[in-house]
Design a protein around this motif. Structure first.
Motif, PDB file in Angstrom:
ATOM      1  N   ARG A   1      -0.868 -94.160 -52.410  1.00 20.85           N
ATOM      2  CA  ARG A   1      -0.886 -94.566 -51.134  1.00 20.85           C
ATOM      3  C   ARG A   1      -2.054 -93.888 -50.473  1.00 20.85           C
ATOM      4  O   ARG A   1      -1.958 -92.536 -50.578  1.00 20.85           O
ATOM      5  N   ILE A   2      -3.228 -94.342 -49.854  1.00 21.36           N
ATOM      6  CA  ILE A   2      -4.200 -93.865 -49.147  1.00 21.36           C
ATOM      7  C   ILE A   2      -4.161 -94.189 -47.629  1.00 21.36           C
ATOM      8  O   ILE A   2      -4.429 -95.431 -47.289  1.00 21.36           O
ATOM      9  N   ALA A   3      -3.851 -93.310 -46.684  1.00 19.85           N
ATOM     10  CA  ALA A   3      -3.694 -93.730 -45.385  1.00 19.85           C
ATOM     11  C   ALA A   3      -5.234 -93.952 -44.732  1.00 19.85           C
ATOM     12  O   ALA A   3      -6.414 -93.454 -45.234  1.00 19.85           O
ATOM     13  N   ALA A   4      -5.477 -94.626 -43.631  1.00 14.89           N
ATOM     14  CA  ALA A   4      -6.758 -95.002 -43.226  1.00 14.89           C
ATOM     15  C   ALA A   4      -7.443 -93.714 -42.844  1.00 14.89           C
ATOM     16  O   ALA A   4      -6.766 -92.782 -42.181  1.00 14.89           O
ATOM     17  N   GLY A   5      -8.709 -93.254 -42.875  1.00 12.37           N
ATOM     18  CA  GLY A   5      -9.371 -91.965 -42.900  1.00 12.37           C
ATOM     19  C   GLY A   5      -8.818 -90.895 -43.647  1.00 12.37           C
ATOM     20  O   GLY A   5      -9.475 -89.826 -43.576  1.00 12.37           O
ATOM     21  N   GLU A   6      -7.934 -91.370 -44.681  1.00 16.80           N
ATOM     22  CA  GLU A   6      -7.726 -90.017 -45.362  1.00 16.80           C
ATOM     23  C   GLU A   6      -8.515 -89.931 -46.601  1.00 16.80           C
ATOM     24  O   GLU A   6      -9.164 -90.862 -47.153  1.00 16.80           O
ATOM     25  N   PHE A   7      -8.782 -88.568 -47.107  1.00 12.62           N
ATOM     26  CA  PHE A   7      -9.347 -88.315 -48.224  1.00 12.62           C
ATOM     27  C   PHE A   7      -8.754 -87.779 -49.400  1.00 12.62           C
ATOM     28  O   PHE A   7      -8.130 -86.858 -49.443  1.00 12.62           O
ATOM     29  N   VAL A   8      -8.423 -88.707 -50.417  1.00 15.95           N
ATOM     30  CA  VAL A   8      -7.437 -88.274 -51.490  1.00 15.95           C
ATOM     31  C   VAL A   8      -8.504 -88.302 -52.790  1.00 15.95           C
ATOM     32  O   VAL A   8      -8.960 -89.505 -53.197  1.00 15.95           O
ATOM     33  N   SER A   9      -8.163 -87.222 -53.571  1.00 15.90           N
ATOM     34  CA  SER A   9      -8.477 -86.966 -54.839  1.00 15.90           C
ATOM     35  C   SER A   9      -7.744 -87.255 -56.026  1.00 15.90           C
ATOM     36  O   SER A   9      -6.479 -86.666 -55.677  1.00 15.90           O
ATOM     37  N   VAL A  10      -8.096 -87.811 -56.976  1.00 16.05           N
ATOM     38  CA  VAL A  10      -6.851 -87.948 -58.313  1.00 16.05           C
ATOM     39  C   VAL A  10      -7.652 -87.395 -59.411  1.00 16.05           C
ATOM     40  O   VAL A  10      -8.932 -87.297 -59.717  1.00 16.05           O
ATOM     41  N   VAL A  11      -6.918 -86.163 -59.728  1.00 16.51           N
ATOM     42  CA  VAL A  11      -7.503 -85.464 -61.018  1.00 16.51           C
ATOM     43  C   VAL A  11      -6.591 -85.916 -62.174  1.00 16.51           C
ATOM     44  O   VAL A  11      -5.224 -86.300 -61.983  1.00 16.51           O
ATOM     45  N   GLY A  12      -6.989 -85.718 -63.374  1.00 11.98           N
ATOM     46  CA  GLY A  12      -6.154 -85.800 -64.661  1.00 11.98           C
ATOM     47  C   GLY A  12      -6.898 -85.570 -65.773  1.00 11.98           C
ATOM     48  O   GLY A  12      -8.220 -85.766 -65.800  1.00 11.98           O
TER      49      GLY A  12
ATOM     50  N   ASP B   1     -11.764 -77.997 -58.468  1.00 10.98           N
ATOM     51  CA  ASP B   1     -12.510 -77.229 -57.527  1.00 10.98           C
ATOM     52  C   ASP B   1     -12.987 -78.420 -56.485  1.00 10.98           C
ATOM     53  O   ASP B   1     -12.855 -78.273 -55.272  1.00 10.98           O
ATOM     54  N   GLU B   2     -13.687 -79.401 -57.129  1.00 10.89           N
ATOM     55  CA  GLU B   2     -14.472 -80.638 -56.303  1.00 10.89           C
ATOM     56  C   GLU B   2     -13.418 -81.307 -55.850  1.00 10.89           C
ATOM     57  O   GLU B   2     -13.403 -81.360 -54.339  1.00 10.89           O
TER      58      GLU B   2
ATOM     59  N   GLY C   1       2.067 -84.937 -59.652  1.00 14.76           N
ATOM     60  CA  GLY C   1       2.119 -83.768 -58.730  1.00 14.76           C
ATOM     61  C   GLY C   1       1.423 -84.214 -57.641  1.00 14.76           C
ATOM     62  O   GLY C   1       0.260 -85.011 -57.783  1.00 14.76           O
ATOM     63  N   GLU C   2       1.342 -83.812 -56.175  1.00 13.42           N
ATOM     64  CA  GLU C   2       0.788 -84.266 -55.165  1.00 13.42           C
ATOM     65  C   GLU C   2       0.654 -83.122 -54.083  1.00 13.42           C
ATOM     66  O   GLU C   2       1.595 -82.521 -54.078  1.00 13.42           O
TER      67      GLU C   2
ATOM     68  N   GLN D   1      -1.647 -73.325 -57.932  1.00 17.00           N
ATOM     69  CA  GLN D   1      -0.747 -74.076 -57.861  1.00 17.00           C
ATOM     70  C   GLN D   1      -0.899 -75.389 -58.622  1.00 17.00           C
ATOM     71  O   GLN D   1      -0.246 -75.790 -59.413  1.00 17.00           O
ATOM     72  N   ILE D   2      -2.090 -76.021 -58.481  1.00 17.61           N
ATOM     73  CA  ILE D   2      -2.343 -77.488 -59.116  1.00 17.61           C
ATOM     74  C   ILE D   2      -2.739 -77.319 -60.535  1.00 17.61           C
ATOM     75  O   ILE D   2      -2.415 -77.955 -61.242  1.00 17.61           O
ATOM     76  N   TRP D   3      -3.465 -76.091 -61.010  1.00 19.25           N
ATOM     77  CA  TRP D   3      -3.652 -76.031 -62.280  1.00 19.25           C
ATOM     78  C   TRP D   3      -2.384 -75.628 -62.948  1.00 19.25           C
ATOM     79  O   TRP D   3      -2.545 -76.277 -64.280  1.00 19.25           O
ATOM     80  N   ASP D   4      -1.385 -75.178 -62.663  1.00 19.90           N
ATOM     81  CA  ASP D   4      -0.166 -74.945 -63.325  1.00 19.90           C
ATOM     82  C   ASP D   4       0.294 -76.124 -63.648  1.00 19.90           C
ATOM     83  O   ASP D   4       0.913 -76.259 -64.603  1.00 19.90           O
ATOM     84  N   VAL D   5       0.169 -77.241 -63.110  1.00 18.86           N
ATOM     85  CA  VAL D   5       0.732 -78.587 -63.238  1.00 18.86           C
ATOM     86  C   VAL D   5      -0.394 -79.234 -64.163  1.00 18.86           C
ATOM     87  O   VAL D   5       0.055 -79.903 -64.961  1.00 18.86           O
ATOM     88  N   LEU D   6      -1.634 -79.180 -63.893  1.00 22.38           N
ATOM     89  CA  LEU D   6      -2.562 -79.786 -64.404  1.00 22.38           C
ATOM     90  C   LEU D   6      -2.659 -79.379 -66.044  1.00 22.38           C
ATOM     91  O   LEU D   6      -3.223 -80.150 -66.895  1.00 22.38           O
TER      92      LEU D   6
END
Ligand code: ATP
Length: 298
Positions: free
Chosen positions: A34-45, A228-229, A250-251, A277-282
């Protein structure tokens, strides 16, 4: 009105193998994003996990096998007309000049030519290409072509911007310039700019500029391989598992101060902490994804 600009609810996508119709491949399984109005969300995988598939579902270019897509609370049917897309590959028309490329979507929406040209020029100004409107795509650098593509998308004033690795083909310096430019344009929101007419837009449409000139940011769904991006640009980073049956594992809320310079923010201690933290999950998923790619090639 829903607080979410875009909701992917419990999405599953199963493809039929192009070679063997009896064989099926579940790319995405029971994924909610879910992406809120005005929110900037990245998806990595990891590579091939299903990032573009999810974006295509949000764009309405692909139907989910199960699950629902809602745009500002309304069930999506067909193409998502509240969204603009920017893909990895170039979508400029080589036979049209830069300004004609920016104008084309406005004309398609029925804006008179003179008005469309003026709005397209104002977007060329905003992306730093004021004097390049009469150039053809082959006469522009890769970074300039990306700017034109960005102007083309933003001129239509979508409430949602869907970006699929838009800068991955650029050299690192140009890429960082473009990332900063996207952040600045996103932060500036829709204030003070005339919107392109949109048949679907309701007068009170969620995510639109409110009365009183209030700034309204676009919701952004940004797909990238580059952690990083993702951290540098986003409010939130969602990590997907390796396929098949990819799903979020993870989020992370990116609580770095804004405005950000994507090069400078990388040295911020919080950036380093979040990256770890994120790299540990990815990490493990990337290794799984890589192993699967090797198996496919063998
Ligand atoms: N139309 C299709 N028919 C069959 N399989 C497909 C189709 N589109 C995607 N796939 C498969 O679904 C999986 C996910 O693909 P997708 O392009 O969404 O991954 P991705 O994470 O965006 O990849 P990359 O990181 O390489 O950009 C892949 O295994 C791909 O081969």
């Amino acid at each position: 009105m829903s607080a979410y600009a875009l909701e992917l609810d419990d999405i599953t996508v199963t493809f039929q193998s192009p070679d063997n119709p009896a064989q099926r491949y579940t790319a995405v399984a029971k994924t909610t994003l879910r992406i809120a109005a005005g929110e900037f969300v990245s998806v990595v995988g990891p590579t091939g996990c299903g990032k573009s598939t999810l974006l295509n579902i949000g764009a309405g270019l692909l139907d989910a096998s199960a699950g629902d897509v809602r745009v500002f609370g309304e069930k999506l049917q067909g193409i998502n007309r509240r969204a603009g897309y920017m893909f990895q590959t170039e979508a400029l028309m080589p036979w049209r000049s830069a300004i004609d490329n920016v104008m084309v979507g406005l004309q398609y929406r029925g804006m008179p030519d003179g008005e469309a040209r003026a709005l397209a020029q104002s977007w060329l100004d905003r992306v730093g290409l004021s004097d390049f409107g009469d150039r053809y795509p082959h006469q522009l650098s890769g970074g300039m072509r990306k700017r034109i593509a960005l102007a083309q998308v933003l001129a239509l004033d979508p409430d949602i911007v869907l970006m699929d690795e838009p800068f991955s083909a650029l050299d690192i310096q140009t890429r960082q310039l473009m990332e900063n430019e996207v952040l600045a344009l996103w932060a500036a929101g829709s204030e003070g700019r005339r919107a392109a007419p949109s048949p679907e837009r309701t007068p009170s449409g969620g995510g639109r500029a409110a009365a009183g000139g209030q700034q309204v940011r676009k919701a952004v769904l940004f797909i990238t391989h580059d952690l990083d991006e993702a951290i540098a640009m986003s409010d939130r980073v969602v990590v997907l598992s390796a396929g098949p049956a990819t799903h979020p594992i993870g989020e992370f809320t990116i609580d770095l101060p804004r405005p950000r310079d994507v090069a400078e923010v990388r040295t911020h201690p919080r950036f380093v902490e979040l990256h770890k933290q994120i790299w540990d999950v990815l990490r493990e998923e990337v290794l799984k994804g890589y192993a699967q790619q090797l198996k496919k090639v063998a």
